[in-house]
Design an enzyme around this catalytic site. Structure first.
Site, mmCIF file in Angstrom:
data_model
loop_
_atom_site.group_PDB
_atom_site.id
_atom_site.type_symbol
_atom_site.label_atom_id
_atom_site.label_comp_id
_atom_site.label_asym_id
_atom_site.label_seq_id
_atom_site.Cartn_x
_atom_site.Cartn_y
_atom_site.Cartn_z
ATOM 1 N N GLY A 191 43.472 31.934 45.411
ATOM 2 C CA GLY A 191 43.401 31.093 44.475
ATOM 3 C C GLY A 191 42.279 30.343 44.438
ATOM 4 N N PHE A 225 41.981 27.264 44.879
ATOM 5 C CA PHE A 225 42.046 26.062 45.870
ATOM 6 C C PHE A 225 42.310 26.633 47.259
ATOM 7 C CE2 PHE A 225 44.167 24.331 41.974
ATOM 8 C CZ PHE A 225 42.960 23.471 41.629
ATOM 9 N N GLY A 226 42.408 28.009 47.443
ATOM 10 C CA GLY A 226 42.568 28.506 48.752
ATOM 11 C C GLY A 226 43.443 29.781 48.722
ATOM 12 N N LYS A 286 50.728 28.402 49.600
ATOM 13 C CA LYS A 286 49.107 28.314 49.132
ATOM 14 C C LYS A 286 48.587 27.265 49.961
ATOM 15 C CE LYS A 286 48.303 28.392 44.440
ATOM 16 N NZ LYS A 286 47.993 27.699 43.202
ATOM 17 N N ASP A 329 46.746 25.467 31.450
ATOM 18 C CA ASP A 329 46.054 26.788 32.115
ATOM 19 C C ASP A 329 47.162 27.994 32.036
ATOM 20 O OD1 ASP A 329 44.246 28.367 33.276
ATOM 21 O OD2 ASP A 329 44.486 27.571 35.188
ATOM 22 N N ARG A 363 47.512 35.494 34.209
ATOM 23 C CA ARG A 363 47.115 35.581 35.482
ATOM 24 C C ARG A 363 48.018 34.433 36.146
ATOM 25 N NH1 ARG A 363 43.013 33.323 33.029
ATOM 26 N NH2 ARG A 363 42.812 31.058 33.095
ATOM 27 N N ASN A 364 48.552 33.213 35.664
ATOM 28 C CA ASN A 364 49.343 32.439 36.158
ATOM 29 C C ASN A 364 50.734 32.657 35.631
ATOM 30 O OD1 ASN A 364 47.421 30.816 37.256
ATOM 31 N ND2 ASN A 364 46.804 29.812 35.540
ATOM 32 N N ASP A 367 51.954 27.430 38.797
ATOM 33 C CA ASP A 367 50.634 26.410 38.439
ATOM 34 C C ASP A 367 50.646 25.149 37.482
ATOM 35 O OD1 ASP A 367 49.261 27.682 40.442
ATOM 36 O OD2 ASP A 367 47.636 28.634 39.188
HETATM 37 P P1 ADP Z 1 44.817 29.959 41.645
HETATM 38 O O1 ADP Z 1 45.691 29.416 40.660
HETATM 39 O O2 ADP Z 1 44.650 28.756 42.521
HETATM 40 O O3 ADP Z 1 43.771 30.773 41.385
HETATM 41 P P2 ADP Z 1 47.294 31.349 42.299
HETATM 42 O O4 ADP Z 1 48.373 30.299 42.219
HETATM 43 O O5 ADP Z 1 47.043 31.842 40.806
HETATM 44 O O6 ADP Z 1 46.014 30.567 42.541
HETATM 45 O O7 ADP Z 1 47.346 32.491 43.370
HETATM 46 C C1 ADP Z 1 46.424 33.808 43.369
HETATM 47 C C2 ADP Z 1 47.356 34.804 43.497
HETATM 48 O O8 ADP Z 1 48.103 34.605 44.648
HETATM 49 C C3 ADP Z 1 48.144 34.945 42.393
HETATM 50 O O9 ADP Z 1 47.554 35.690 41.242
HETATM 51 C C4 ADP Z 1 49.065 36.015 42.881
HETATM 52 O O10 ADP Z 1 48.844 37.259 42.970
HETATM 53 C C5 ADP Z 1 49.550 35.351 44.516
HETATM 54 N N1 ADP Z 1 50.570 34.517 44.358
HETATM 55 C C6 ADP Z 1 50.418 33.058 43.985
HETATM 56 N N2 ADP Z 1 51.566 32.568 44.045
HETATM 57 C C7 ADP Z 1 52.428 33.545 44.539
HETATM 58 C C8 ADP Z 1 53.858 33.535 44.608
HETATM 59 N N3 ADP Z 1 54.588 32.556 44.391
HETATM 60 N N4 ADP Z 1 54.269 34.737 44.919
HETATM 61 C C9 ADP Z 1 53.855 35.890 45.038
HETATM 62 N N5 ADP Z 1 52.282 35.996 44.947
HETATM 63 C C10 ADP Z 1 51.821 34.709 44.428
HETATM 64 MG MG MG Z 2 46.668 30.381 39.123
#
Ligand code: ADP
Ligand code: MG
Length: 433
Positions: A189, A191-192, A207, A297, A301-302, A315
């Site tokens: 993500g 943020f990490g 996360k 947002d 992707r979200n 998100d």
């Molecule tokens: P950011 O918004 O900070 O860029 P994300 O929340 O979109 O980060 O997370 C990045 C990636 O991690 C997502 O595109 C997804 O593939 C995976 N991911 C995030 N949250 C989950 C979750 N709850 N379960 C499964 N995969 C997740």
């Molecule tokens: Mg995201």
């Protein structure tokens, strides 16, 4: 310098007797630099102390994590604390630093429309509320024994109102690191990293926010996030203060919608499934709208997909934390409504614009919107009335929905409720033919 000085009231004051390691509470600085009027925490005696004889209580006073705790409200008065705990809800609490006795902490618990103030007792580097159970720091005290009726915390005291049935405590979302097992990295993500994990037998996604500033901003938003629950919103299970911040969420095994569609494509995902995803998102967003929360947002992707193919919005709590919000140059331009880009006017209606882009992404099986156009070109073309063409094979009714989301005037765009209804109709139509 003699051991006798004068206090603010003109009374002579003696030097305070103490031994190394004793705990004192500073009351005020007196007569220039270097001396303080202090009270001995054990004997209760007051007197003067040389600044050089003092050392701040490490674990208790300068715990940097304390400022990250959403329940810690810093140095505020009792009156302010009561205001913070409005409207009253039994069990709601905060911890503040006493204004009158700096270094002393007060636990304020809302109960029966009143707020009860419990003084936190310091004893030999430990803290207690009831003088029965001792903790090495405030965080442990609150996390291990969140204020609740059956905890020792509230029992041994003589509160103003008997805390009979304190329900739900907001500290409930502070999870225990010991119950968490971390596994593979499943995503990255902004943020990490996002890791797979297990929390007390439940599959979770974690996360990890390493940046303290972001973590702090996130925690400030978590109060709102813990209040939203909907089948189409990724569920926040809680947070752990470790390595910055761990945000523990329900695990969405099929990842984000963009990857889901790109890796399967037209051959494996029928139109009906796309409509079902679109409906899921509209319903989640309708709920957010009803809670007066703006996402800012919304994009494919979200959107995350569960094992059962349920699409959920993620998100949403990070929306206002997102540094993009503050810096217009970092906005997801191709998803953001013109009035939000230009005048920072974010609303559920600007979310509807983004939803239109999301629909386009879904029906093009994960293509990036406005292919081949630069951000500058997109902004200019939109102003001239240009809109994207329908994706290949997109039902005309769905394209009409997209176009309605891209009305320049926010008021002309449909609500998420309206979008939900239209999609339901479309799905019914598809089943009937
Ligand atoms: P950011 O918004 O900070 O860029 P994300 O929340 O979109 O980060 O997370 C990045 C990636 O991690 C997502 O595109 C997804 O593939 C995976 N991911 C995030 N949250 C989950 C979750 N709850 N379960 C499964 N995969 C997740
Ligand atoms: Mg995201």
């Amino acid at each position: 310098m003699s051991g006798v000085s004068r206090t603010a009231t003109g009374m002579p004051a003696r030097e305070l007797a103490f031994r190394k390691g004793d705990m004192v509470t500073i009351i005020e600085a007196v007569e220039g630099k270097g001396w303080y009027r202090a009270r001995h925490n054990e004997t209760g005696q007051e007197g003067l102390l040389a600044a050089s004889a003092l050392r701040e209580r490490g674990a208790i006073r300068v715990d940097p994590k304390l400022s990250l705790m959403p329940w810690f409200h810093g140095k505020i008065s009792g009156v302010e604390a009561v205001q913070e705990l409005q409207p009253p809800e039994d069990g709601m609490f905060l911890v503040r630093e006493s204004v009158r006795h700096p270094g002393d902490y007060v636990l304020c618990v809302s109960f029966g429309k009143e707020v009860i103030h419990y003084r936190v007792v310091h004893e030999e580097n430990t803290l207690s509320i009831d003088s029965q159970q001792y903790f090495s720091n405030l965080i442990d005290m609150i996390e291990v024994r969140p204020p609740s009726p059956d905890s020792e915390l509230c029992r041994g005291m003589a509160p103003l109102v008997a805390p009979a049935n304190l329900p739900l405590c907001p500290a409930g979302w502070l999870l225990n690191l010991q119950h968490l097992t971390l596994g593979d990295r499943i995503g990255q993500g902004e943020f990490g990293d996002v890791l797979q994990g297990e929390y007390m037998g439940q599959k979770v996604a974690v996360k990890n926010v390493k940046c303290d500033v972001t973590a702090q901003a996130f925690l400030a938003e978590t109060a709102a996030m813990t209040k939203v629950r909907h089948k189409n919103l990724v569920c926040l299970l809680g947070v752990i203060l470790h390595n910055g911040l761990y945000i523990v969420m329900e695990f969405m095994s099929k990842g984000n919608l963009v990857n889901f569609l790109r890796t399967r494509g037209r051959a494996l995902v029928p139109t009906q499934q796309l409509l079902l995803f679109a409906l899921d998102v509209a319903q989640g967003m309708d709920y957010l709208e009803s809670k007066k929360l703006v996402h800012r947002d919304l994009a494919a992707r979200n959107i995350l997909i569960s094992e059962e193919n349920v699409a959920k919005v993620s998100d949403f709590g990070l929306a206002r934390v997102n540094p993009k919000g503050a810096d217009a140059t970092l906005l997801p331009v191709k998803w953001t409504a013109p009035e939000a880009l230009k005048h920072n006017k974010f609303s559920s209606k600007s979310d509807v614009w983004s939803y239109g882009i999301l629909l386009w992404e879904a029906f093009s099986f994960g293509r990036a919107p406005y292919p081949k156009l630069s951000l500058k070109e997109v902004t200019e073309l939109l102003e001239q009335g240009y809109r994207m063409d329908p994706p290949e094979g997109c039902p005309p009714t769905v394209y009409a929905l997209m176009r309605s989301c891209w009305e320049l005037e926010p008021g002309k765009r449909p609500s998420f409720k309206k979008l939900t209804e239209k999609l339901q109709k479309e799905l019914k139509h598809l089943r009937d033919v």
